[in-house]
Design an enzyme around this catalytic site. Structure first.
Site, PDB file in Angstrom:
ATOM      1  CD  GLU A 247      -3.083  -0.865   0.380  1.00 41.77           C
ATOM      2  OE1 GLU A 247      -3.183   0.217  -0.211  1.00 41.77           O
ATOM      3  OE2 GLU A 247      -3.882  -1.794   0.229  1.00 41.77           O
ATOM      4  CB  CYS A 281      -1.980   7.305   1.014  1.00 38.01           C
ATOM      5  SG  CYS A 281      -3.368   6.559   1.864  1.00 38.01           S
TER       6      CYS A 281
END
Ligand code: NAD
Length: 505
Positions: A247, A281
């Site tokens: 991720e 993010c």
């Protein structure tokens, strides 16, 4: 006879430690050990033993404990939010929001693990019609979770909650900037599940501790962080063929169509781009606006952005940068954009200093500038005029990253169509980040944003291996997988297949 040297008490080296600090004041919060490979190995050994017990409980048994853990966190949201505010710097309210999402994900993962992963019958097909076939998803064993600092609860728990619900034990290495929050999560587990406290353990330290976890014999590494570090993690894991979930970062785009609700779009762009100081993010970093709406949109966005201010007190829009070195990246991106012909309609170089980063909105920035191509991770937006949404989508997709994104348009149908064509793992229409709030939806990216998925059924399966089982219900008169089969048997099988499949229906 022993010499004086030999009789002296053994000098024990004090363990190497590090402090975590309040980013607003620099005041130390707590001291943590820097675990070396040996220490990490001991923790993983403990966790391997606990994994056997955890697995033996089955879905229903584990669900009882996971619900206890969920309640333990839910009852202490304010306590954890205070700690997040102190160690990560984000406003208390934002920390509360982050924890509420985690509670929801824990509830979903524990409630759905059995249905998603439990044994299920599969049609056996023509060639094995005399068999019952089934598939199930079994735990891997011990999952190492390496986390970042920006969402120090939501991000790692996206792996931890789903890995635990799938039947694995977890060893968590939080970011060196947020170890106290990691400690809190593990301590809360030990309070909620004292009989299985080793099922979820902590290891603390920096890069070397993370690398040691990769080489410790864990059965999978779930990594969340930058793509650059992700490559190193993959390198270390490759040595032992340890599977990885990546991720990584993002450079998310928000598209604004000519007919969009511009107030809603501007409000969303600001929140998604600047809340948490832009250290998100799935934060918006690039906005592409249709020509017909561009001037009005920039006007609204500019007015709204001027109301925002960072700080660490009540009412601050976001906190100080958690990782001081990020300020250099933000400054570099803004300076490069301005040097290449961009303009700051809000903020600019003057709004960046070590103690806080104010809002910056850049326009007229060329598409090959750092501010458009690299992850900035600050409260900055580039806003770019495009002819229409086709051009906007093409520019949005022209990125090495592909994590999230958003589309604002009056037409939901058109919005969904654009969302499906956006090169990213997740896209919301007429809202931002909503996909992260839906526990049943997968979360993850493409390209430099990584691979693999947390959340939802995919997030549960990510921490399992599939197991196929067939069991013969009765023997056929002719056994094709035997040296004793009659000579004509394969010819009959070929004829049968030709009859069933040969007509191209
Ligand atoms: P980072 O890559 O610097 O560090 C992440 C973690 O990796 C830390 O715990 C660190 O100690 C550890 N680490 C560092 N070097 C290592 C090595 N060689 N081997 C093993 N572990 C090592 O990232 P960060 O600055 O903590 O976090 C910010 C980044 O995370 C941003 O790029 C952000 O976009 C990304 N992020 C992604 C998601 C997502 O779900 N895709 C969520 C949050 C943050």
């Amino acid at each position: 006879m022993a010499s004086i040297e030999q009789l002296r008490p053994l000098q024990v080296e004090p363990p190497v430690t590090f402090d975590s600090v309040d980013p607003a004041t620099g005041a130390p919060i707590a001291t943590f050990p820097v675990d070396d490979a040996e220490a990490v190995g001991r923790i993983v050994d403990r966790s391997e033993a606990a994994a056997v017990w955890w697995r033996s409980l089955g879905f229903d048994g584990r669900s009882v404990h996971l619900r206890r853990y969920k309640s333990e966190i839910a009852r202490r949201i304010d306590e954890l939010a205070d700690l997040i505010h102190r160690e990560n710097g984000k406003p208390h309210g934002d920390a509360v929001l982050e924890i509420t999402l985690v509670v929801d994900h824990l509830a979903w993962a524990s409630g759905h693990a059995k249905k998603v992963l439990g044994p299920r019958r599969v049609r056996s097909g023509l060639m094995a019609a005399n068999n019952a076939s089934s598939i199930e998803y079994q735990p891997l064993g011990v999952v190492g979770v390496i986390g970042p600092w920006n969402y120090p609860v939501f991000t790692p728990m996206g792996s931890i909650a789903y890995a635990l619900a799938a039947g694995n034990a977890v060893v968590f290495k939080p970011s060196e900037y947020t170890p106290a929050i990691g400690r809190w999560l593990v301590d809360a587990w030990a309070r909620a599940v004292p009989e299985g406290k080793d099922v979820f353990l902590l290891t603390t330290g920096h890069a070397a501790t993370g690398a040691a976890l990769c080489r410790s014999g864990v059965d999978k590494i779930a990594f969340t962080g930058s793509a650059a570090t992700g490559r190193k993690v993959m390198g270390a894991c490759a040595e032992g063929l340890v599977p990885v979930l990546m991720e990584c970062g993002g450079k998310d785009a928000l598209l604004v169509d000519a007919d969009a609700d511009l107030h809603a779009a501007a409000d969303a762009a600001l929140w998604c781009g600047m809340s948490n100081g832009g250290q998100t993010c799935i934060g918006t970093e690039r906005v592409y606006v249709a020509d017909a709406a561009y001037d009005r949109f920039v006007g609204i966005l500019t007015t709204m952005a001027k109301e925002l201010a960072p700080g660490s007190g009540e009412g601050a829009s976001w906190g100080p940068p958690t990782m001081p070195s990020q300020v250099d990246t933000i400054r570099r991106h803004v300076s490069d954009a301005l040097a290449r012909g961009g303009h700051a309609v809000v903020g600019g170089e003057s709004s960046i200093d070590g103690s806080g980063v104010g809002p910056t909105i850049l326009v007229d920035v060329p598409e090959d500038a750092d501010a458009v191509r690299e992850e900035t991770f600050g409260p900055t937006l580039t806003v770019t005029r495009v002819k229409d949404m086709e051009e906007g989508l093409a520019l949005a997709n022209d990125s090495d990253y592909g994590l999230g994104g958003a589309v604002f348009t009056r037409s939901r149908k058109r919005g969904i169509e654009l969302a499906r064509r956006m090169r990213s793992g997740m896209t919301s229409v007429n809202s931002i980040m909503t996909f992260a709030m839906v526990p049943g939806l997968p979360f993850g990216g493409v390209g430099e944003s990584g691979f693999g998925r947390i959340h939802g059924p995919d997030g549960l399966r990510e921490f399992t291996r599939s197991k196929a089982v067939t069991s013969q219900r009765f023997a056929l008169p002719v056994n094709l997988t035997s040296f004793g089969r009659p000579e004509r048997a394969t010819a009959v099988a070929a004829k049968l297949m030709g009859a069933v499949h040969g007509r191209n229906r």
